[in-house]
Motif scaffolding. Structure first.
Motif, mmCIF file in Angstrom:
data_model
loop_
_atom_site.group_PDB
_atom_site.id
_atom_site.type_symbol
_atom_site.label_atom_id
_atom_site.label_comp_id
_atom_site.label_asym_id
_atom_site.label_seq_id
_atom_site.Cartn_x
_atom_site.Cartn_y
_atom_site.Cartn_z
ATOM 1 N N TRP A 1 0.844 -1.191 0.000
ATOM 2 C CA TRP A 1 0.000 0.000 0.000
ATOM 3 C C TRP A 1 0.882 1.245 0.000
ATOM 4 N N ARG A 2 0.495 2.249 -0.772
ATOM 5 C CA ARG A 2 1.249 3.512 -0.779
ATOM 6 C C ARG A 2 1.297 4.146 0.610
ATOM 7 N N GLU A 3 0.272 3.876 1.403
ATOM 8 C CA GLU A 3 0.199 4.476 2.737
ATOM 9 C C GLU A 3 1.372 4.092 3.629
ATOM 10 N N TRP A 4 1.984 2.908 3.388
ATOM 11 C CA TRP A 4 3.139 2.526 4.204
ATOM 12 C C TRP A 4 4.302 3.497 4.014
ATOM 13 N N ASP A 5 4.440 4.060 2.818
ATOM 14 C CA ASP A 5 5.504 5.026 2.570
ATOM 15 C C ASP A 5 5.154 6.420 3.076
ATOM 16 N N LEU A 6 3.879 6.692 3.261
ATOM 17 C CA LEU A 6 3.451 8.021 3.699
ATOM 18 C C LEU A 6 3.361 8.126 5.217
ATOM 19 N N VAL A 7 3.167 6.999 5.876
ATOM 20 C CA VAL A 7 2.880 7.035 7.307
ATOM 21 C C VAL A 7 4.103 7.404 8.137
ATOM 22 N N GLN A 8 5.306 7.120 7.652
ATOM 23 C CA GLN A 8 6.482 7.378 8.478
ATOM 24 C C GLN A 8 6.678 8.871 8.723
ATOM 25 N N LEU A 9 6.584 9.681 7.680
ATOM 26 C CA LEU A 9 6.706 11.123 7.893
ATOM 27 C C LEU A 9 5.472 11.654 8.621
ATOM 28 N N ALA A 10 4.310 11.038 8.374
ATOM 29 C CA ALA A 10 3.085 11.499 9.037
ATOM 30 C C ALA A 10 3.170 11.337 10.551
ATOM 31 N N VAL A 11 3.711 10.214 11.040
ATOM 32 C CA VAL A 11 3.817 10.058 12.491
ATOM 33 C C VAL A 11 4.903 10.961 13.060
ATOM 34 N N ASP A 12 5.935 11.268 12.259
ATOM 35 C CA ASP A 12 6.893 12.285 12.691
ATOM 36 C C ASP A 12 6.171 13.601 12.987
ATOM 37 N N TYR A 13 5.139 13.872 12.215
ATOM 38 C CA TYR A 13 4.369 15.108 12.373
ATOM 39 C C TYR A 13 3.347 15.019 13.505
ATOM 40 N N THR A 14 2.557 13.939 13.522
ATOM 41 C CA THR A 14 1.440 13.882 14.466
ATOM 42 C C THR A 14 1.841 13.435 15.861
ATOM 43 N N ASP A 15 2.803 12.517 15.974
ATOM 44 C CA ASP A 15 3.099 11.894 17.262
ATOM 45 C C ASP A 15 4.430 12.335 17.864
ATOM 46 N N PHE A 16 5.350 12.807 17.023
ATOM 47 C CA PHE A 16 6.672 13.218 17.512
ATOM 48 C C PHE A 16 6.935 14.714 17.335
ATOM 49 N N GLN A 17 6.147 15.347 16.472
ATOM 50 C CA GLN A 17 6.298 16.782 16.191
ATOM 51 C C GLN A 17 7.739 17.124 15.803
ATOM 52 N N ARG A 18 8.321 16.262 14.964
ATOM 53 C CA ARG A 18 9.677 16.510 14.469
ATOM 54 C C ARG A 18 9.689 17.486 13.300
ATOM 55 N N ILE A 19 8.549 17.660 12.663
ATOM 56 C CA ILE A 19 8.468 18.594 11.536
ATOM 57 C C ILE A 19 7.311 19.554 11.782
ATOM 58 N N SER A 20 7.389 20.705 11.158
ATOM 59 C CA SER A 20 6.407 21.764 11.362
ATOM 60 C C SER A 20 5.171 21.556 10.485
ATOM 61 N N ASP A 21 4.141 22.363 10.731
ATOM 62 C CA ASP A 21 2.948 22.342 9.881
ATOM 63 C C ASP A 21 3.322 22.610 8.427
ATOM 64 N N ASP A 22 4.160 23.617 8.204
ATOM 65 C CA ASP A 22 4.525 23.977 6.831
ATOM 66 C C ASP A 22 5.289 22.845 6.150
ATOM 67 N N GLU A 23 6.174 22.189 6.892
ATOM 68 C CA GLU A 23 6.938 21.095 6.300
ATOM 69 C C GLU A 23 6.026 19.928 5.939
ATOM 70 N N TYR A 24 5.071 19.612 6.810
ATOM 71 C CA TYR A 24 4.160 18.511 6.479
ATOM 72 C C TYR A 24 3.270 18.881 5.298
ATOM 73 N N GLU A 25 2.819 20.115 5.259
ATOM 74 C CA GLU A 25 1.994 20.548 4.129
ATOM 75 C C GLU A 25 2.777 20.480 2.822
ATOM 76 N N SER A 26 4.081 20.766 2.872
ATOM 77 C CA SER A 26 4.893 20.663 1.656
ATOM 78 C C SER A 26 5.015 19.212 1.204
ATOM 79 N N PHE A 27 5.083 18.280 2.137
ATOM 80 C CA PHE A 27 5.125 16.847 1.825
ATOM 81 C C PHE A 27 3.834 16.429 1.128
ATOM 82 N N VAL A 28 2.696 16.817 1.702
ATOM 83 C CA VAL A 28 1.397 16.463 1.123
ATOM 84 C C VAL A 28 1.251 17.068 -0.270
#
Length: 297
Positions: free
Chosen positions: A207-234
């Motif tokens: 599933w493509r989601e397996w490749d997307l979830v790693q950066l997503a949890v960095d954002y939602t659960d660890f807050q390693r990246i900012s809102d702007d950085e996650y929006e740029s990924f999306v």
């Protein structure tokens, strides 16, 4: 002569492989010692030492590198000066071209690469395995010598629950080619040119989601990246935000469980890793509030 299953140090494996392959390993510098040991050698060569019994995986990595480069995704390239893989006992050693002066990719660069990767037609020259998120996890928990029985029982119960939750999701889309370990450190950017994909051992169909979830949890659960950085990924991926998908929390929980299992698998010889594994388990058990802070291993 090394026998299959014999335990020798990664430095010894490198020395024996270099002698067999005619590679100059004098002054080798260890870059990383994890699931793979990686050394920088003279003449712009990098040696990657696989786990015991992974010869076929190493062969597939070499095929994947050639295939991705041929299909427009810049990928670490095998050194063409030596026959590969080189086998020492039951450990394969592969030889790669050094990428000097690079940095980890930005979230936007990672999203753009994944968008291209997920649209590729799967190779016909060699088969890709199906992504197996639970592979080896139960065995790792059962054999872990550094946890108490309360944690082991909880982890095994959580393992069973996660498998059931995963089975209940249903297929979001047909499987595609995925990287399988898509974090910013596995896509590196040189001073000029396109970012370069590293660590090909988990490239598979999934599933493509397996490749997307790693950066997503960095954002939602660890807050390693900012809102702007996650929006740029999306945005770079094409607008699909995996955190809004109904199955996101299931895959996020499985990914974090896998990271805890990885720490368990490396905790036999290091007090620091034992401590980190215990911290990750405490987080999973709800004893540490989010955002979490986990040390890289």
């Amino acid at each position: 002569m090394t026998q299959p299953g014999e335990q020798i140090s990664s430095a010894d494996v490198l020395a024996r492989a270099a002698a067999l392959g005619g590679v100059d390993a004098r002054g080798a510098v260890r870059i990383r010692e994890g699931s793979h040991a990686i050394f920088e050698l003279p003449n712009g060569v990098v040696a990657r030492i696989g786990e015991s019994g992974s010869y076929q995986v190493a062969q597939r990595e070499l095929c994947i590198s050639r295939w991705l480069n041929q299909n427009g995704i810049e990928t670490v390239r095998a050194a063409d000066s030596v026959s590969q893989p080189t086998l020492v006992g039951d450990q394969p050693v592969t030889w790669w071209t050094l990428i000097p002066d690079h940095r980890p990719s930005t979230p936007g660069e990672l999203g753009g690469m994944l968008r291209k990767l997920h649209t590729l037609t799967p190779p016909t020259e060699f088969p890709l395995p199906c992504y197996a998120p639970f592979d080896g996890l139960r065995e790792r928990i059962e054999s872990a010598a550094t946890i108490d029985e309360a944690d082991r029982s909880w982890l095994l119960a959580q393992y069973r629950q996660l498998r059931q939750r995963y089975d209940d999701i249903g297929d979001p889309l047909p499987p595609c080619v995925i990287h399988g370990d898509a974090w910013q450190g596995n896509l590196v950017a040189p001073p000029s040119g396109d970012p370069i994909v590293l660590d090909l051992d988990n490239v598979s169909m999934g599933w493509r989601e397996w490749d997307l979830v790693q950066l997503a949890v960095d954002y939602t659960d660890f807050q390693r990246i900012s809102d702007d950085e996650y929006e740029s990924f999306v945005a770079a991926y094409g607008g699909y935000d995996v955190t809004r998908w109904a199955g996101y929390r299931v895959l996020a929980d499985i990914q974090e469980f896998r990271w805890a299992g990885f720490a368990l698998g490396r905790s036999d010889g290091s007090h620091a890793v034992v401590t980190e594994a215990a911290h990750r388990i405490a987080c999973l058990r709800g004893l540490v509030p989010k955002p979490w802070a986990w040390r890289a291993l």
